[in-house]
Design a protein around this motif. Structure first.
Motif, PDB file in Angstrom:
ATOM      1  N   THR A 147       4.011   4.414   8.201  1.00 15.86           N
ATOM      2  CA  THR A 147       4.749   3.710   7.152  1.00 15.86           C
ATOM      3  C   THR A 147       5.449   2.480   7.718  1.00 15.86           C
ATOM      4  O   THR A 147       5.700   2.389   8.922  1.00 15.86           O
ATOM      5  CB  THR A 147       5.782   4.663   6.497  1.00 15.86           C
ATOM      6  OG1 THR A 147       6.307   4.081   5.321  1.00 15.86           O
ATOM      7  CG2 THR A 147       6.918   4.972   7.442  1.00 15.86           C
ATOM      8  N   HIS A 176       3.283  12.936   0.540  1.00 14.65           N
ATOM      9  CA  HIS A 176       4.579  12.500   1.064  1.00 14.65           C
ATOM     10  C   HIS A 176       4.432  10.997   1.295  1.00 14.65           C
ATOM     11  O   HIS A 176       4.236  10.535   2.414  1.00 14.65           O
ATOM     12  CB  HIS A 176       4.932  13.236   2.352  1.00 14.65           C
ATOM     13  CG  HIS A 176       5.041  14.723   2.180  1.00 14.65           C
ATOM     14  ND1 HIS A 176       6.043  15.303   1.425  1.00 14.65           N
ATOM     15  CD2 HIS A 176       4.284  15.734   2.623  1.00 14.65           C
ATOM     16  CE1 HIS A 176       5.891  16.623   1.434  1.00 14.65           C
ATOM     17  NE2 HIS A 176       4.824  16.911   2.156  1.00 14.65           N
ATOM     18  N   ALA A 177       4.528  10.254   0.206  1.00 15.65           N
ATOM     19  CA  ALA A 177       4.156   8.847   0.211  1.00 15.65           C
ATOM     20  C   ALA A 177       5.139   7.993   0.993  1.00 15.65           C
ATOM     21  O   ALA A 177       6.331   8.293   1.085  1.00 15.65           O
ATOM     22  CB  ALA A 177       4.065   8.334  -1.230  1.00 15.65           C
ATOM     23  N   GLY A 178       4.612   6.925   1.534  1.00  9.82           N
ATOM     24  CA  GLY A 178       5.405   5.885   2.173  1.00  9.82           C
ATOM     25  C   GLY A 178       4.824   4.534   1.786  1.00  9.82           C
ATOM     26  O   GLY A 178       3.906   4.451   0.966  1.00  9.82           O
ATOM     27  N   LEU A 179       5.350   3.475   2.375  1.00  9.15           N
ATOM     28  CA  LEU A 179       4.920   2.121   2.043  1.00  9.15           C
ATOM     29  C   LEU A 179       4.285   1.435   3.252  1.00  9.15           C
ATOM     30  O   LEU A 179       4.718   1.639   4.381  1.00  9.15           O
ATOM     31  CB  LEU A 179       6.119   1.248   1.661  1.00  9.15           C
ATOM     32  CG  LEU A 179       6.857   1.513   0.376  1.00  9.15           C
ATOM     33  CD1 LEU A 179       7.940   0.461   0.214  1.00  9.15           C
ATOM     34  CD2 LEU A 179       5.914   1.506  -0.808  1.00  9.15           C
ATOM     35  N   ARG A 192       0.859  -1.172   0.000  1.00  5.06           N
ATOM     36  CA  ARG A 192       0.000   0.000   0.000  1.00  5.06           C
ATOM     37  C   ARG A 192       0.895   1.222   0.000  1.00  5.06           C
ATOM     38  O   ARG A 192       1.945   1.210   0.648  1.00  5.06           O
ATOM     39  CB  ARG A 192      -0.882   0.056   1.242  1.00  5.06           C
ATOM     40  CG  ARG A 192      -2.089  -0.854   1.226  1.00  5.06           C
ATOM     41  CD  ARG A 192      -3.182  -0.308   0.329  1.00  5.06           C
ATOM     42  NE  ARG A 192      -4.393  -1.108   0.462  1.00  5.06           N
ATOM     43  CZ  ARG A 192      -5.317  -1.176  -0.497  1.00  5.06           C
ATOM     44  NH1 ARG A 192      -5.195  -0.494  -1.632  1.00  5.06           N
ATOM     45  NH2 ARG A 192      -6.398  -1.921  -0.317  1.00  5.06           N
ATOM     46  N   THR A 227       1.204   4.930   1.290  1.00  5.30           N
ATOM     47  CA  THR A 227       0.573   5.729   2.342  1.00  5.30           C
ATOM     48  C   THR A 227       0.513   7.203   1.932  1.00  5.30           C
ATOM     49  O   THR A 227       1.188   7.644   1.008  1.00  5.30           O
ATOM     50  CB  THR A 227       1.335   5.601   3.670  1.00  5.30           C
ATOM     51  OG1 THR A 227       2.689   6.052   3.473  1.00  5.30           O
ATOM     52  CG2 THR A 227       1.375   4.161   4.140  1.00  5.30           C
TER      53      THR A 227
END
Lengths: 225, 225
Positions: free
Chosen positions: B161, B217-220, A221, A223
């Motif tokens: 994350t 500010h994407a993360g996983l 996914r 985030t």
């Protein structure tokens, strides 16, 4: 077209999706999900009889054929064949795939006692290899990190994962995000240009390590979206 | 040691964490979070005065020093320096880092008008380069995909994350997973061996593409765990 449909753009629900390599776990799982979403699916295989048998086992509008016939029939063509033979198959099908959106979901991986690892691909990635061969098609990368086990499990109603969609053509990546979104639980997320496809393919090796360690069928996914 | 502590193993709460390159956004953000978790933090920089000024701005037990002094002081040493100069710095600090766990979080990326892309690293990845140089240390890769903006935002109580932790030494990856888990919202997940570090580093280029497209500010997150 109704007002709810995009003006002039392709409508995913009216498209035929071909899945090359549709008898393998990833291809069959994707075919199962696209058919469940109400799409017309043509499942291609080197062995048309095996494709027909696999198609017969799946609910929805799925038929089996050769890879060549599937390539001709599909409006969108998903490539889910083994890495070994990927270039040769695409070269042979290039005329049939001209003018179409081709979605590569092949992960070039090697395996040894320590698990999976990423193979070096001369073109940079499987997706870039497809783009180099299919110069008259629009190549997009997607569905690399989705668990085949979850996709192909008829008892699992949703597949809890994002699909990173890679490509240099905005209309094509938008359409493939929409295709991903037909699977309940899946969200198609733009993940960058073709030149950044390698690491998304290779990350499947890490997810295999995760699966071993945690006895899981891991997915991703993103985030903050 | 109390019964709740692991028998004979290192206890993260009693360790000093050094952050080399601690005045950059990623390093400062990590130092901020580790200090907030109650750890002793030594923030290293090429410029000790700047390190001291940065440390003074952070809450908790953080002090600034040269990178060399930080490397000597840390029980765990996090490498958050720019890729340019990575090899030279580690070579110079190799004696100070001997016998320690070194956590590399460097992403070898290039940038042009089309955004970020992964650089080719002779050793395979920054983490493998560190391991090749620091033959007397235990090198682990981690914290590659965590938003520096979120880490360094004092108004953000949690960072939503997972941190993929890569390494060939189980005790070391376990400890670094524990270190990651000191940050509220973060989960340390074993992500495979060092040979699979490249794609985790390179995936940061994709997250930068995601950030551009979605203003995020994407993360996983890893699903199914």
């Amino acid at each position: 077209m109704t007002g709810a449909e995009r003006s002039g753009g392709p409508v995913i629900s009216q498209m035929t999706v071909a899945v090359l390599g549709g008898t393998g776990p990833q291809g069959r799982g994707l075919a199962r999900r696209f058919a469940a979403a109400g799409l017309d699916v043509v499942l291609g295989s080197r062995d048309p009889a095996r494709a027909a048998a696999t198609a017969a086992d799946l609910p929805g509008r799925v038929r089996g054929s050769s890879n060549a016939d599937a390539a001709s029939a599909g409006d969108i063509v998903v490539v889910a064949v083994p890495w070994d033979g990927h270039a040769e198959l695409l070269a042979a099908l290039a005329p049939a795939l001209a003018g179409k959106i081709v979605v590569d979901c092949v992960n070039p991986l090697g395996f040894d006692q320590q698990g999976a690892y990423a193979l070096t691909v001369e073109e940079g990635s499987a997706t870039q290899q497809a783009a180099a061969i299919l110069t008259a098609s629009t190549v997009v990368g997607a569905f690399h990190n989705v668990s085949a086990v979850h996709l192909d499990d008829p008892d699992r109603s949703t597949v809890d994962t994002d699909v990173l969609v890679l490509g240099d053509d905005r209309a094509a990546t938008d359409l493939v995000q929409e295709l991903a979104g037909t699977i309940p639980g899946v969200r198609g997320v733009y993940g960058g240009r073709l030149r950044n496809a390698h690491q998304v393919e290779a990350l499947t090796a890490n997810l295999i390590s995760v699966n071993r360690r945690y006895k899981a069928h891991a997915g991703l996914r993103i985030t903050d979206l």
